[in-house]
Design a protein around this motif. Structure first.
Motif, PDB file in Angstrom:
ATOM      1  N   ALA A  60       0.847  -1.195   0.000  1.00 24.94           N
ATOM      2  CA  ALA A  60       0.000   0.000   0.000  1.00 24.94           C
ATOM      3  C   ALA A  60       0.884   1.248   0.000  1.00 24.94           C
ATOM      4  CB  ALA A  60      -0.917   0.006   1.216  1.00 24.94           C
ATOM      5  N   PRO A  61       0.508   2.274  -0.779  1.00 28.82           N
ATOM      6  CA  PRO A  61       1.317   3.499  -0.828  1.00 28.82           C
ATOM      7  C   PRO A  61       1.546   4.117   0.551  1.00 28.82           C
ATOM      8  CG  PRO A  61      -0.324   3.519  -2.561  1.00 28.82           C
ATOM      9  CD  PRO A  61      -0.622   2.325  -1.701  1.00 28.82           C
ATOM     10  N   SER A  62       0.545   4.093   1.416  1.00 34.33           N
ATOM     11  CA  SER A  62       0.706   4.672   2.759  1.00 34.33           C
ATOM     12  C   SER A  62       1.762   3.904   3.546  1.00 34.33           C
ATOM     13  CB  SER A  62      -0.622   4.684   3.502  1.00 34.33           C
ATOM     14  OG  SER A  62      -1.145   3.373   3.598  1.00 34.33           O
ATOM     15  N   ALA A  63       1.749   2.579   3.474  1.00 36.83           N
ATOM     16  CA  ALA A  63       2.731   1.770   4.200  1.00 36.83           C
ATOM     17  C   ALA A  63       4.135   1.979   3.625  1.00 36.83           C
ATOM     18  CB  ALA A  63       2.345   0.294   4.133  1.00 36.83           C
ATOM     19  N   ALA A  64       4.255   2.020   2.305  1.00 34.54           N
ATOM     20  CA  ALA A  64       5.560   2.222   1.670  1.00 34.54           C
ATOM     21  C   ALA A  64       6.135   3.590   2.028  1.00 34.54           C
ATOM     22  CB  ALA A  64       5.446   2.067   0.158  1.00 34.54           C
ATOM     23  N   ALA A  65       5.296   4.612   1.988  1.00 34.34           N
ATOM     24  CA  ALA A  65       5.755   5.967   2.325  1.00 34.34           C
ATOM     25  C   ALA A  65       6.133   6.048   3.801  1.00 34.34           C
ATOM     26  CB  ALA A  65       4.683   6.990   1.980  1.00 34.34           C
ATOM     27  N   ASN A  66       5.304   5.496   4.667  1.00 36.54           N
ATOM     28  CA  ASN A  66       5.602   5.524   6.102  1.00 36.54           C
ATOM     29  C   ASN A  66       6.896   4.789   6.411  1.00 36.54           C
ATOM     30  OD1 ASN A  66       3.322   7.033   6.634  1.00 36.54           O
ATOM     31  ND2 ASN A  66       2.084   5.259   7.208  1.00 36.54           N
ATOM     32  N   ASP A  67       7.130   3.660   5.743  1.00 34.61           N
ATOM     33  CA  ASP A  67       8.351   2.898   5.953  1.00 34.61           C
ATOM     34  C   ASP A  67       9.576   3.687   5.488  1.00 34.61           C
ATOM     35  OD1 ASP A  67       9.787   0.493   6.708  1.00 34.61           O
ATOM     36  OD2 ASP A  67      10.089   0.175   4.560  1.00 34.61           O
ATOM     37  N   ALA A  68       9.479   4.303   4.322  1.00 33.13           N
ATOM     38  CA  ALA A  68      10.601   5.103   3.803  1.00 33.13           C
ATOM     39  C   ALA A  68      10.913   6.270   4.740  1.00 33.13           C
ATOM     40  CB  ALA A  68      10.283   5.614   2.404  1.00 33.13           C
ATOM     41  N   LEU A  69       9.887   6.950   5.205  1.00 35.39           N
ATOM     42  CA  LEU A  69      10.083   8.090   6.105  1.00 35.39           C
ATOM     43  C   LEU A  69      10.643   7.639   7.452  1.00 35.39           C
ATOM     44  CD1 LEU A  69       6.843  10.035   5.191  1.00 35.39           C
ATOM     45  CD2 LEU A  69       9.193  10.685   4.601  1.00 35.39           C
ATOM     46  N   ALA A  70      10.175   6.502   7.958  1.00 35.13           N
ATOM     47  CA  ALA A  70      10.666   5.984   9.239  1.00 35.13           C
ATOM     48  C   ALA A  70      12.149   5.625   9.147  1.00 35.13           C
ATOM     49  CB  ALA A  70       9.844   4.769   9.665  1.00 35.13           C
ATOM     50  N   GLN A  71      12.559   5.025   8.027  1.00 39.38           N
ATOM     51  CA  GLN A  71      13.974   4.683   7.853  1.00 39.38           C
ATOM     52  C   GLN A  71      14.839   5.939   7.848  1.00 39.38           C
ATOM     53  OE1 GLN A  71      14.933   1.988   4.657  1.00 39.38           O
ATOM     54  NE2 GLN A  71      13.054   0.816   4.990  1.00 39.38           N
TER      55      GLN A  71
END
Length: 167
Positions: free
Chosen positions: A144-155
């Motif tokens: 999901a785009p929200s999960a991918a974006a959140n993961d990238a930002l968290a990293q």
């Protein structure tokens, strides 16, 4: 004849690229567009500098295209990332699925300083490196785009290095 037709910023950019032994190409000697291949740890990128009177744009073509059925998830991912990044933006061409990262620097006295050129190049390539894995997750792993974006930002917030630039 080059010096009469090219903008001063194009001369400055070419001098920077040559000084740093970066191979570039122009479609013609009198064109204010300079192309460059650049490899980061995560991707091989096609870069296009567009030299104008008061600015230099850098357009980075991403190494794959979105299919029409992926446009909505790509737009969702790019919207989330574009909101988070400070300089530049990701874009999707819905005519053909081409995806780019674009940024620019403004010029003083129509000249492009070496530090400006380096920062523009670093900003675009580093930003692509930071977020391309999330885009790949969205495109190829149905994340999901929200999960991918959140993961990238968290990293990024955790200080996970996005990769080392390799010229």
């Amino acid at each position: 004849h080059r010096s009469l037709t090219l903008k001063p910023s194009t001369h400055d950019l070419i001098a920077y690229l040559e000084q740093n032994e970066l191979k570039y190409a122009q479609r013609s000697d009198d064109e204010d567009i300079v192309m460059l291949g650049f490899t980061t740890q995560r991707a091989s990128l096609s870069l296009m500098f567009i030299c104008e009177k008061r600015s230099v744009q850098l357009l980075c073509r991403l190494p794959f295209r979105a299919q029409p059925e992926q446009f909505d998830v790509v737009k969702d991912y790019f919207t989330r990332i574009n909101y988070a990044i400070k300089i530049g933006c990701f874009e999707l061409d819905v005519r053909d699925g081409e995806m780019n990262m674009r940024s620019a620097t403004f010029l003083s006295e129509e000249r492009l300083g070496a530090e400006q050129a380096a920062l523009l190049l670093l900003t675009v390539t580093r930003t692509v490196d930071d977020y391309i894995s999330g885009l790949q997750d969205v495109l190829f792993r149905q994340v999901a785009p929200s999960a991918a974006a959140n993961d990238a930002l968290a990293q990024l917030e955790a200080g996970v290095p996005p990769g080392v630039l390799v010229c």
